[in-house]
Design an enzyme around this catalytic site. Structure first.
Site, PDB file in Angstrom:
ATOM      1  N   CYS A  43       0.841  -1.198   0.000  1.00  0.00           N
ATOM      2  CA  CYS A  43       0.000   0.000   0.000  1.00  0.00           C
ATOM      3  C   CYS A  43       0.877   1.250   0.000  1.00  0.00           C
ATOM      4  O   CYS A  43       1.989   1.250   0.523  1.00  0.00           O
ATOM      5  CB  CYS A  43      -0.921   0.006   1.216  1.00  0.00           C
ATOM      6  SG  CYS A  43      -2.074   1.405   1.224  1.00  0.00           S
ATOM      7  N   ASP A  45       0.409   3.753   1.719  1.00  0.00           N
ATOM      8  CA  ASP A  45       0.367   4.331   3.064  1.00  0.00           C
ATOM      9  C   ASP A  45       1.779   4.598   3.603  1.00  0.00           C
ATOM     10  O   ASP A  45       2.635   3.713   3.587  1.00  0.00           O
ATOM     11  CB  ASP A  45      -0.376   3.356   3.993  1.00  0.00           C
ATOM     12  CG  ASP A  45      -0.774   3.995   5.310  1.00  0.00           C
ATOM     13  OD1 ASP A  45       0.139   4.497   6.020  1.00  0.00           O
ATOM     14  OD2 ASP A  45      -1.966   3.989   5.638  1.00  0.00           O
ATOM     15  N   ARG A  47       2.907   4.734   6.417  1.00  0.00           N
ATOM     16  CA  ARG A  47       3.298   3.994   7.619  1.00  0.00           C
ATOM     17  C   ARG A  47       3.770   2.573   7.320  1.00  0.00           C
ATOM     18  O   ARG A  47       4.116   1.833   8.238  1.00  0.00           O
ATOM     19  CB  ARG A  47       2.111   3.931   8.597  1.00  0.00           C
ATOM     20  CG  ARG A  47       1.651   5.293   9.084  1.00  0.00           C
ATOM     21  CD  ARG A  47       0.287   5.202   9.732  1.00  0.00           C
ATOM     22  NE  ARG A  47      -0.749   4.806   8.777  1.00  0.00           N
ATOM     23  CZ  ARG A  47      -2.020   4.616   9.091  1.00  0.00           C
ATOM     24  NH1 ARG A  47      -2.418   4.775  10.340  1.00  0.00           N
ATOM     25  NH2 ARG A  47      -2.897   4.259   8.170  1.00  0.00           N
ATOM     26  N   HIS A  99      -2.305  -4.031   4.946  1.00  0.00           N
ATOM     27  CA  HIS A  99      -2.120  -3.624   6.348  1.00  0.00           C
ATOM     28  C   HIS A  99      -3.460  -3.297   6.982  1.00  0.00           C
ATOM     29  O   HIS A  99      -4.339  -2.735   6.343  1.00  0.00           O
ATOM     30  CB  HIS A  99      -1.164  -2.418   6.444  1.00  0.00           C
ATOM     31  CG  HIS A  99      -1.729  -1.151   5.855  1.00  0.00           C
ATOM     32  ND1 HIS A  99      -2.225  -0.131   6.631  1.00  0.00           N
ATOM     33  CD2 HIS A  99      -1.892  -0.755   4.581  1.00  0.00           C
ATOM     34  CE1 HIS A  99      -2.653   0.845   5.837  1.00  0.00           C
ATOM     35  NE2 HIS A  99      -2.466   0.501   4.589  1.00  0.00           N
ATOM     36  N   CYS A 102      -6.150   0.027   6.789  1.00  0.00           N
ATOM     37  CA  CYS A 102      -5.916   0.582   5.448  1.00  0.00           C
ATOM     38  C   CYS A 102      -7.067   1.518   5.056  1.00  0.00           C
ATOM     39  O   CYS A 102      -8.226   1.095   4.985  1.00  0.00           O
ATOM     40  CB  CYS A 102      -5.788  -0.552   4.436  1.00  0.00           C
ATOM     41  SG  CYS A 102      -5.409   0.031   2.771  1.00  0.00           S
TER      42      CYS A 102
END
Ligand code: CO
Length: 210
Positions: A43, A45, A47, A99, A102
């Site tokens: 992803c 993302d 993080r 994750h 998400c």
């Protein structure tokens, strides 16, 4: 506007000198080329940084990231990355890593129109529809979202196996395993979903390409 981006360039210089201190030939060696063993599909993302959470160094992992780690068959970007990774770099493992928490998956569970991204989220909604019997039974929204993240990863592993790129590699006896993982942003642990595909037989026969 605060020039916060400048710290990135300062950090870069610091990182270069640290690497050179450890190994004066560090960049020279990397410049020779790459032979990564892994393709990571994760992803976007911020993080979930692929190298950081897996303890891998530059040169070890070929990476493709998009919202909710999707394998969309008409996505030229994903197909180009997959083709290069499998046919040229000959990676041994492809890891689809989702994750928990998400944003893309959570948004796909809802009905709010957001904008252009709705067209991307629709692919994730399709996954919900395939698994709606199981997902609708989970009354707790957080638990339902967590399971949705997991089944989404499983579907993407499946979707990789459906591609001609992966099936041709298997046909030519190229060792290639596809894995489905989920990273937990709450504790940093990666969970292996044990949905590893290693040959065409792992797919329903309607997807087999001769
Ligand atoms: Co995400």
């Amino acid at each position: 506007m605060k020039k916060s981006y400048k710290k990135l360039l300062i950090n870069n210089k610091k990182w270069v000198s640290e690497q050179l201190e450890l190994d004066p030939n560090y960049f020279e060696n990397l410049a020779h080329g790459q032979t990564p063993e892994y393709l990571w599909i994760g992803c976007s993302d911020s993080r979930v940084p692929a190298n950081t959470i897996t303890g891998t160094d530059p040169g070890e992992m070929f990476v493709h990231r998009n919202i909710a780690n999707m394998v969309v068959h008409s996505d030229m970007n994903m197909l180009s990355v997959l083709s290069y990774a499998v046919e040229v770099l000959k990676v041994k493992h492809i890891i689809v890593c989702g994750h928990y928490g998400c944003g893309g998956v959570i948004a796909a569970m809802g009905n709010k129109q957001i904008g252009l991204i709705d067209n991307w989220l629709r692919h994730i909604k399709d996954v919900y529809r395939y698994h709606h019997k199981e997902l609708d039974q989970i009354k707790d929204e957080k638990q339902r979202a967590r399971r949705f993240v997991e089944v989404n990863v499983m579907e993407q592993v499946h979707d990789l196996g459906k591609t001609s790129i992966v099936q041709n590699a298997w046909k030519h006896k190229q060792p290639l395993h596809i894995h489905g993982w989920v990273y937990d942003i709450n504790d940093g642990i990666i969970k292996d979903l044990d949905v590893t595909f290693t040959c065409t037989k792992d797919l329903h026969k309607v997807y087999h390409l001769d």
